[in-house]
Write a protein that holds these residues in place. Structure first.
Motif, short mmCIF file in Angstrom:
data_model
loop_
_atom_site.label_atom_id
_atom_site.label_comp_id
_atom_site.label_asym_id
_atom_site.label_seq_id
_atom_site.Cartn_x
_atom_site.Cartn_y
_atom_site.Cartn_z
N TRP A 3 125.64 -65.21 48.89
CA TRP A 3 125.59 -65.50 50.31
C TRP A 3 124.79 -66.78 50.50
N ARG A 4 125.41 -67.74 51.18
CA ARG A 4 124.78 -69.03 51.43
C ARG A 4 124.25 -69.66 50.14
N GLU A 5 125.12 -69.68 49.12
CA GLU A 5 124.86 -70.32 47.83
C GLU A 5 123.70 -69.68 47.06
N THR A 6 123.34 -68.45 47.42
CA THR A 6 122.29 -67.71 46.72
C THR A 6 122.88 -66.45 46.12
N LEU A 7 122.62 -66.23 44.82
CA LEU A 7 123.11 -65.05 44.13
C LEU A 7 122.09 -63.92 44.26
N PHE A 8 122.55 -62.75 44.74
CA PHE A 8 121.68 -61.59 44.95
C PHE A 8 121.95 -60.55 43.87
N SER A 9 120.85 -59.98 43.33
CA SER A 9 120.97 -58.94 42.31
C SER A 9 119.91 -57.87 42.53
N LEU A 10 120.19 -56.67 42.01
CA LEU A 10 119.21 -55.59 41.95
C LEU A 10 118.81 -55.39 40.50
N GLN A 11 117.51 -55.15 40.27
CA GLN A 11 117.00 -55.04 38.90
C GLN A 11 116.07 -53.84 38.77
N PRO A 12 116.60 -52.68 38.34
CA PRO A 12 115.74 -51.53 38.06
C PRO A 12 115.20 -51.61 36.63
N LEU A 13 113.92 -51.30 36.46
CA LEU A 13 113.27 -51.33 35.14
C LEU A 13 112.36 -50.11 35.00
N ALA A 14 112.41 -49.49 33.82
CA ALA A 14 111.52 -48.37 33.50
C ALA A 14 110.63 -48.77 32.33
N THR A 15 109.33 -48.46 32.41
CA THR A 15 108.39 -48.85 31.37
C THR A 15 107.63 -47.61 30.88
N LEU A 16 107.61 -47.42 29.57
CA LEU A 16 106.79 -46.40 28.94
C LEU A 16 105.57 -47.09 28.34
N ASN A 17 104.40 -46.80 28.88
CA ASN A 17 103.16 -47.39 28.39
C ASN A 17 102.64 -46.57 27.21
N LEU A 18 102.20 -47.28 26.17
CA LEU A 18 101.79 -46.61 24.93
C LEU A 18 100.36 -46.94 24.52
N MET A 19 99.64 -47.67 25.40
CA MET A 19 98.30 -48.09 25.03
C MET A 19 97.49 -48.40 26.27
N GLU A 20 96.22 -48.05 26.24
CA GLU A 20 95.30 -48.43 27.31
C GLU A 20 94.69 -49.78 26.97
N THR A 21 94.76 -50.73 27.93
CA THR A 21 94.24 -52.07 27.69
C THR A 21 93.07 -52.38 28.62
N GLY A 22 92.16 -53.24 28.14
CA GLY A 22 90.94 -53.52 28.89
C GLY A 22 91.14 -54.37 30.12
N ASP A 23 92.30 -55.03 30.25
CA ASP A 23 92.51 -55.89 31.42
C ASP A 23 93.33 -55.20 32.50
N ASP A 24 93.52 -53.89 32.39
CA ASP A 24 94.30 -53.13 33.38
C ASP A 24 93.35 -52.38 34.31
N PRO A 25 93.24 -52.80 35.57
CA PRO A 25 92.30 -52.13 36.48
C PRO A 25 92.71 -50.71 36.83
#
Length: 264
Positions: free
Chosen positions: A111-133
């Motif tokens: 639409w109006r020279e712009t391409l639209f998409s949907l992006q579903p993503l699932a993430t399995l976390n396997l580690m606790e990291t020190g920079d994650d609040p």
């Protein structure tokens, strides 16, 4: 209308992982990145910088896209992380496969020279990291749904493109959900070379269990160079830097990046 836009867009953005255009059916792109963050500062709950323990994080992450159909691209990623914290002369180390990610990008239309998409993503976390609040732990799951807008054209005779992503990330086990808003701008000054400028923004929509309402805004710049076809057909290299420019209750620092791309 969609196929014509896709073909034109891929010709412009073939050398860049912009995440906005579908790959041709049967084609694939693999990007293996190595990043290193080194910092001794963090943003407090008011957004002010504070000195903290020396923290180093090395991450190696292969990212894969595969064109399954004209409008469907499969996405996968894995990451191995090693982090080191120097706490008053005592060093703590942690290393592990830190996450697995899978999803897809579905083209909706133009639409109006712009391409639209949907992006579903699932993430399995396997580690606790020190920079994650949010103190994510092994076994925690994330589920994100993003709207992706991609547009390409020319500016003063140069090929340019932009990709905007706005996503909502659901996080289980009482961790705060997140909103994400990213913008990528690309410029091709000559064939085989791409410059990328990115604005990366993430914010929690409610406080963590410890009462921290975190957010982070980062700027990233990089250059992507295709290698000569007679030497390494389909291969490119990327080098760049990422800087945290503002935030609350999050790590402040500079991340160096090097990546190898392969398209086939």
């Amino acid at each position: 209308m969609i196929p014509a836009c896709v073909v034109a867009s891929v010709l412009v953005a073939a050398d860049a992982h912009a995440g906005g255009w579908p790959l041709a059916p049967g084609s694939a792109e693999i990007i293996t990145s190595a990043t290193q963050l080194r910092t001794d500062q963090r943003f407090d709950s008011q957004g002010n910088k504070r000195w903290t323990s020396q923290y180093t994080k090395l991450e190696i992450s292969p990212y894969v896209e595969y064109g399954l159909g004209e409008s469907l691209t499969l996405i996968g990623e894995a990451a191995w992380t090693r982090e080191t914290t120097d706490y008053f002369g005592t060093e703590f180390k942690n290393e592990h496969v830190s996450r697995l990610k899978a999803g897809a990008r579905l083209t909706l239309g133009t639409w109006r020279e712009t391409l639209f998409s949907l992006q579903p993503l699932a993430t399995l976390n396997l580690m606790e990291t020190g920079d994650d609040p949010a103190a994510t732990k092994s076994g925690d799951m994330d589920a994100e749904l993003a709207l992706v807008l991609a547009r390409s054209g020319t500016l003063y005779g140069l090929d340019v493109f932009s990709v905007q992503e706005v996503g909502y990330n659901y996080r289980d086990r009482s961790r705060p959900d997140e909103m994400r808003a990213d913008i990528t701008l690309g410029l091709k000054p000559w064939p085989g070379t791409m410059f990328l400028l990115k604005s990366l923004n993430t914010a929690a929509i409610k406080p963590t269990a410890s009462g921290q309402l975190y957010r982070a805004s980062k700027l990233a710049v990089s250059a992507v160079q295709s290698l000569p076809e007679w030497i390494a057909p389909g291969w490119s290299i990327e080098a760049g830097m990422e800087e945290t420019i503002a935030g609350r209750s999050t790590v402040d620092g500079t991340t160096a990046k090097f990546a190898l791309w392969y398209r086939f």
